[in-house]
Scaffold this motif. Structure first.
Motif, PDB file in Angstrom:
ATOM      1  N   GLY A  59       8.022  -2.167   2.924  1.00  0.00           N
ATOM      2  CA  GLY A  59       7.211  -1.225   2.149  1.00  0.00           C
ATOM      3  C   GLY A  59       6.125  -0.590   2.991  1.00  0.00           C
ATOM      4  O   GLY A  59       5.837   0.606   2.878  1.00  0.00           O
ATOM      5  N   CYS A  64       3.683   3.467   3.557  1.00  0.00           N
ATOM      6  CA  CYS A  64       2.233   3.338   3.680  1.00  0.00           C
ATOM      7  C   CYS A  64       1.703   4.138   4.863  1.00  0.00           C
ATOM      8  O   CYS A  64       2.443   4.493   5.758  1.00  0.00           O
ATOM      9  N   ASP A  90      -0.898   2.757   0.106  1.00  0.00           N
ATOM     10  CA  ASP A  90       0.411   3.371  -0.141  1.00  0.00           C
ATOM     11  C   ASP A  90       0.267   4.861  -0.462  1.00  0.00           C
ATOM     12  O   ASP A  90      -0.828   5.426  -0.392  1.00  0.00           O
ATOM     13  N   PHE A  96      -1.981  -1.934  -0.688  1.00  0.00           N
ATOM     14  CA  PHE A  96      -0.643  -2.490  -0.547  1.00  0.00           C
ATOM     15  C   PHE A  96      -0.735  -3.732   0.333  1.00  0.00           C
ATOM     16  O   PHE A  96      -1.030  -3.626   1.520  1.00  0.00           O
TER      17      PHE A  96
END
Length: 105
Positions: A59, A64, A90, A96
């Motif tokens: 992720g 990000c 993010d 995040f």
């Protein structure tokens, strides 16, 4: 096994002895995740625990900003210590979480 079984009731010493199993289970159930611990080789005392799930790592890489903020706070338990976190921002400007590290101080 749930987190209550590992960090719930019981002694601190008993909980610390379960950390290797926790790390093994995280790596086995979440392939590509980082879960490692460190002990003092001379005294066999806990030194640190690092956890970064693969989903958080991916992720961060995929969605990000290329910036990691570090923060931490003290633990006021029998053995003291600190929880250190690595977070990013993010695409919706929300925090995040990328990784955590629990260590002695």
């Amino acid at each position: 096994m749930c987190l209550d079984d590992i960090f719930g009731s019981g002694s601190y010493e008993r909980s610390f002895r379960k950390i290797p199993d926790l790390c093994y289970r995280i790596r086995a159930q979440n392939l590509g995740s980082i879960a490692c611990w460190k002990i003092n080789r001379k005294t066999s005392e806990f030194e640190g625990l690092c956890i970064a799930y693969k989903a958080s790592i991916e992720g961060f890489k995929d969605g990000c900003r290329p910036l990691i903020a570090l923060d931490g706070f003290p633990l006021k338990t029998k053995f003291r210590g600190a929880v250190l976190t690595a977070c990013s921002v993010d695409g919706e400007n929300a925090m995040f979480p990328v990784a955590i590290y629990i260590c002695r101080t």
